[in-house]
Design an enzyme around this catalytic site. Structure first.
Site, PDB file in Angstrom:
ATOM      1  N   TYR A 140       0.859  -1.187   0.000  1.00 21.75           N
ATOM      2  CA  TYR A 140       0.000   0.000   0.000  1.00 21.75           C
ATOM      3  C   TYR A 140       0.889   1.228   0.000  1.00 21.75           C
ATOM      4  O   TYR A 140       1.572   1.520   0.987  1.00 21.75           O
ATOM      5  CB  TYR A 140      -0.903  -0.039   1.233  1.00 21.75           C
ATOM      6  CG  TYR A 140      -1.893   1.102   1.370  1.00 21.75           C
ATOM      7  CD1 TYR A 140      -2.089   2.058   0.376  1.00 21.75           C
ATOM      8  CD2 TYR A 140      -2.655   1.217   2.525  1.00 21.75           C
ATOM      9  CE1 TYR A 140      -2.995   3.077   0.518  1.00 21.75           C
ATOM     10  CE2 TYR A 140      -3.585   2.237   2.690  1.00 21.75           C
ATOM     11  CZ  TYR A 140      -3.742   3.170   1.680  1.00 21.75           C
ATOM     12  OH  TYR A 140      -4.650   4.178   1.837  1.00 21.75           O
ATOM     13  N   LYS A 168      -1.289  -1.216  -4.221  1.00 23.58           N
ATOM     14  CA  LYS A 168      -2.350  -0.220  -4.132  1.00 23.58           C
ATOM     15  C   LYS A 168      -1.693   1.144  -4.226  1.00 23.58           C
ATOM     16  O   LYS A 168      -0.931   1.538  -3.349  1.00 23.58           O
ATOM     17  CB  LYS A 168      -3.128  -0.350  -2.824  1.00 23.58           C
ATOM     18  CG  LYS A 168      -4.196   0.725  -2.654  1.00 23.58           C
ATOM     19  CD  LYS A 168      -4.877   0.651  -1.294  1.00 23.58           C
ATOM     20  CE  LYS A 168      -5.876   1.793  -1.122  1.00 23.58           C
ATOM     21  NZ  LYS A 168      -6.502   1.779   0.229  1.00 23.58           N
TER      22      LYS A 168
END
Length: 306
Positions: A140, A168
């Site tokens: 992330y 992400k």
């Protein structure tokens, strides 16, 4: 769900909220209900215990309880990806192992909280978590929120870790998507992670969208993605433009409170949050309420759900 397969990441994956009772204890029943409603409305996967899930406001046992509920609700219908967001690498490793035992389909691994690492420290953290589990991992990247960017150099060092499969991408600069594709080709599945650049991310190579505002407007989010996936950019852009005032909330400091207030207005959850967050009040609450109500009153016409 085999999230080692790139196609398994296609679609809309809401960053689901954790619901709280009036005394601010975790309301597992209400959390389950919000997750079930999202699945019923057609989302392609669930992200639990991310930022919107208030991961860092939960105790260790509460995190495991929420994940267990999510796995039980999903029942294999959609994949469950769980956030790994801890103060130390050891705690992240322990949670990753427990998440695999509980039945998560994949991990969304964040940098260690609070401390801003060097590149080598960042890489070592991700390698340690990856080595502790057989689950596929999505890293992330959110520099505005977590004060560290997973740069191309770090990703190059991690490219040989076989179970790190996805990224992400929540940097607001959409040039990152092209830079990542140019640098790594198809090595990492890219997921658009910031709501108000989601369509740009999809156009530039993301396979799916991890979304905050989907928790309040799931059918519209899925319709946007489906229109893009079938090549109907005109419809996708029309929904995106309708949605954009709310999507900007995902990039604000109070995104969790705003998304939970939107859920409450739409009858999908409660605005209760745990301190240090407090529910929106005053002018900001009125502003967000007006935005959600305006969006609800002008919702685009969508096909009836099957």
């Amino acid at each position: 769900m085999n999230l080692f397969e790139p196609d398994a990441w296609k679609g809309v994956f809401p960053a689901a909220t954790t619901q709280f009772a009036p005394d601010l204890s975790v309301d597992l029943e209400a959390t389950a209900a919000t997750l079930e409603a999202l699945i019923r409305d057609g989302v392609h996967g669930l992200i639990v215990l991310g930022t919107c899930g208030e991961n860092n406001s939960l105790e260790a046992d509460e995190k495991r309880q929420v994940l267990k509920v999510a796995v039980e609700v999903a029942r294999g219908r959609v994949p469950v990806i769980v956030g790994v967001s801890e103060m130390t690498t050891a705690r992240a490793v322990a949670f990753a192992r427990d998440a695999e035992s509980i039945g998560a389909d994949a991990l969304m691994v964040l940098p260690a909280m609070v401390y801003v690492p060097t590149e080598d420290e960042l890489v070592a953290h991700f390698q340690a978590v990856a080595s502790a589990t057989d689950l596929p991992i999505m890293l992330y990247n959110n520099p505005p929120a977590y004060r560290v960017s997973i740069g191309l150099g770090a990703l190059d060092k991690l490219a040989g870790v076989s179970n790190i499969v996805a990224l992400k991408e929540s940097a607001p600069d959409t040039r990152r998507f092209t830079d990542l594709k140019n640098a790594f080709g198809e090595r990492f599945v890219l997921m658009a992670g910031l709501d108000d650049v989601a369509l740009e991310g999809l156009i530039l190579g993301s396979q799916g969208w991890i979304s905050g505002l989907t928790s309040a407007f799931p059918r519209e989010s899925v319709a946007l993605y489906d229109a893009f996936a079938r090549g109907d950019l005109k419809t996708a852009v029309a929904i995106y433009r309708w949605f954009m005032p709310l999507l900007h909330l995902d990039a604000e400091h109070d995104l969790v409170q705003s998304i939970k207030l939107a859920e409450q207005i739409m009858g999908r959850g409660s605005e209760r949050v745990r301190p240090p967050r407090l529910p929106l009040d005053g002018a900001r609450r009125a502003e967000v309420t007006a935005m959600v109500e305006a969006a609800a009153a002008s919702r685009p016409a969508l096909p009836q759900a099957a």
